[in-house]
Design an enzyme around this catalytic site. Structure first.
Site, PDB file in Angstrom:
ATOM      1  N   LYS A   1      28.899  -3.773  -2.928  1.00 11.15           N
ATOM      2  CA  LYS A   1      30.480  -3.754  -2.936  1.00 11.15           C
ATOM      3  C   LYS A   1      30.967  -3.036  -2.040  1.00 11.15           C
ATOM      4  O   LYS A   1      32.080  -2.618  -2.038  1.00 11.15           O
ATOM      5  CB  LYS A   1      30.477  -3.033  -4.283  1.00 11.15           C
TER       6      LYS A   1
ATOM      7  N   ARG B   1       0.807  -1.215   0.044  1.00 14.28           N
ATOM      8  CA  ARG B   1      -0.011  -0.104   0.080  1.00 14.28           C
ATOM      9  C   ARG B   1       0.798   1.238   0.144  1.00 14.28           C
ATOM     10  O   ARG B   1       0.648   2.137  -0.690  1.00 14.28           O
ATOM     11  CB  ARG B   1      -0.973   0.053   1.263  1.00 14.28           C
ATOM     12  N   THR B   2       1.870   1.302   0.714  1.00 15.75           N
ATOM     13  CA  THR B   2       2.621   2.443   0.945  1.00 15.75           C
ATOM     14  C   THR B   2       3.461   2.775  -0.184  1.00 15.75           C
ATOM     15  O   THR B   2       3.343   3.746  -0.666  1.00 15.75           O
ATOM     16  CB  THR B   2       3.427   2.531   2.257  1.00 15.75           C
TER      17      THR B   2
ATOM     18  N   ARG C   1      11.380   3.610   3.347  1.00 10.97           N
ATOM     19  CA  ARG C   1      10.754   2.527   4.190  1.00 10.97           C
ATOM     20  C   ARG C   1      11.921   1.578   4.451  1.00 10.97           C
ATOM     21  O   ARG C   1      12.606   0.916   3.803  1.00 10.97           O
ATOM     22  CB  ARG C   1       9.595   1.706   3.637  1.00 10.97           C
TER      23      ARG C   1
ATOM     24  N   HIS D   1       5.243   5.625  11.381  1.00 12.19           N
ATOM     25  CA  HIS D   1       4.851   5.719  10.153  1.00 12.19           C
ATOM     26  C   HIS D   1       3.944   6.904   9.795  1.00 12.19           C
ATOM     27  O   HIS D   1       2.539   6.857  10.189  1.00 12.19           O
ATOM     28  CB  HIS D   1       3.913   4.310   9.886  1.00 12.19           C
TER      29      HIS D   1
HETATM   30  C1  NCD Z   1       1.697  -0.958   8.229  1.00 11.84           C
HETATM   31  C2  NCD Z   1       3.147  -0.885   8.335  1.00 11.84           C
HETATM   32  O1  NCD Z   1       3.996  -1.239   7.500  1.00 11.84           O
HETATM   33  O2  NCD Z   1       3.818  -0.511   9.412  1.00 11.84           O
HETATM   34  N1  NCD Z   1       1.130  -1.215   6.882  1.00 11.84           N
HETATM   35  C3  NCD Z   1       1.083  -0.177   6.170  1.00 11.84           C
HETATM   36  O3  NCD Z   1       2.059   0.577   5.766  1.00 11.84           O
HETATM   37  N2  NCD Z   1      -0.198  -0.034   5.533  1.00 11.84           N
HETATM   38  C4  NCD Z   1       1.308  -2.007   9.292  1.00 11.84           C
HETATM   39  C5  NCD Z   1       1.639  -3.515   9.302  1.00 11.84           C
HETATM   40  O4  NCD Z   1       2.548  -4.039   8.606  1.00 11.84           O
HETATM   41  O5  NCD Z   1       1.284  -4.142  10.094  1.00 11.84           O
END
Ligand code: NCD
Length: 352
Positions: A113, A84-85, A134, A167
């Site tokens: 490397k 999703r993100t 991320r 997040h």
């Molecule tokens: C969450 C995450 O990655 O922190 N998911 C997301 O980004 N929608 C929640 C999760 O992974 O449980």
């Protein structure tokens, strides 16, 4: 000299002081943690999101949006799994005209490397105006944002999920979804919020708790097995903000009381010994029988992905808003990008 040494000095400063680092001309410039978002900022993002959704409905509007940030470049540096993100940021970037590139597997880059992560990201920065990161490491995006400033690189950094830590853009889309639901029902303030699941390691819940704690007269119910209850960081924060909080293991007792239920999954990817994989968390699952205990005027959320926390039969219940969260994510992130690149006036002019 290692960059981490100077960063360590910086980390010892109070959060409030650190956050001024991520502002430019009194505006937020990098997105690190949800404590950065004031109520005014939230309202601005909610309004921008509404505008973007409206404008995007017509072909003329959608075309206009793609002119706004063109020909800037957006980079997705995602070294931890994401659907999703990743996709909502990709589509949000395309919606507002950013040219998008991605790094998803560092083993295919020069890190293999022996290039340091600092040098690697400095290289990536040379091809980007904004980087969404991320990573499994808490605090890595803040470290990189700090370094970009030390290096004099004019690049925005957005934390797209930093380990068990935060997040913040998920909290923004969650807050927008809550705002949509309670808009005609007295707003986000004055409501009772229930958080369920792995509240110790869940970054989505943590960021949202920080964000909601600014609203008046709210109450929180933290439903989790002992070992997954909120940590001292949140406890201290909620105490400071004088938020009434109840921690409990009984989902059934909380369900009839709350206005908004935020479900989460067990974050067992952080387990050393896969101990929570064997953990039976069925007491913390939402079943149709348990939903029947909830108020008619309430909402059910989940950042997703879900496992068994929410029975799929509940997807048909009008209170289920987790699919709404997914679609809101793209628009909220597009609005955020437009805010960061100061496009509010252009958007306003088109809407008039
Ligand atoms: C969450 C995450 O990655 O922190 N998911 C997301 O980004 N929608 C929640 C999760 O992974 O449980």
């Amino acid at each position: 000299m290692h960059w981490l040494d100077t960063f360590q000095d910086y980390l010892n400063r109070p959060l409030r002081e650190r956050l001024t680092y991520y502002q430019k001309d009194g505006r937020i410039s990098d997105i690190m943690v949800s404590q950065q978002f004031s109520l005014d900022f939230l309202q601005t993002i909610f309004d921008l999101t509404d505008q973007v959704r409206e404008i995007e409905k017509t072909q003329k509007g959608a075309k206009f949006l793609t002119t706004l940030l063109h020909p800037k470049r957006g980079m997705l540096y995602f070294t931890q799994p994401s659907t999703r993100t990743f996709l909502s940021f990709t589509n949000a970037m395309q919606m507002v005209g950013l040219m998008v590139s991605e790094v998803r597997d560092p083993s295919l880059s020069s890190e293999i490397k022996g290039e340091t992560i600092e040098d690697g990201l400095r290289v990536i920065g040379k091809y980007s105006d904004v980087i969404v990161m991320r990573t499994p490491q808490p605090g890595l995006s803040e470290y990189i944002a700090y370094l970009m400033k030390q290096w004099g690189e004019d690049i925005l950094i957005i934390n797209g999920g930093s380990g068990q830590d935060q997040h913040p853009t998920q909290a923004l889309l969650d807050a927008y979804t809550i705002h949509q639901f309670f808009k005609e029902r007295g707003g986000i303030s004055g409501k009772k919020y229930g958080f369920v699941g792995d509240l110790w390691r869940g970054r989505a819940a943590r960021s949202l708790v920080y964000l909601l704690s600014q609203f008046d007269n709210i109450e929180m119910f933290m439903v989790a097995p002992e070992k997954f209850q909120i940590g001292v960081d949140l406890q201290e924060h909620l105490e400071k903000f004088k938020i009434p909080v109840q921690t409990t293991t009984s989902l059934k007792e909380v369900l009839p009381v709350i206005d908004c239920l935020y479900m989460t999954r067990v974050q067992d990817e952080y387990d050393q010994l896969s101990e929570s994989k064997q953990f039976d968390d069925s007491e913390f699952h939402l079943t149709p029988e348990r939903v029947a205990l909830m108020k008619q005027e309430s909402m059910i959320m989940h950042p997703l992905p879900r496992r068994q926390e929410i029975d799929t039969a509940i997807d048909f219940d009008p209170r289920a808003k987790y699919w709404q969260q997914v679609s809101n994510g793209m628009y909220v992130r597009a609005a955020l990008l437009l805010y960061l690149f100061q496009q509010e006036k252009e958007l306003q002019a088109f809407s008039q």
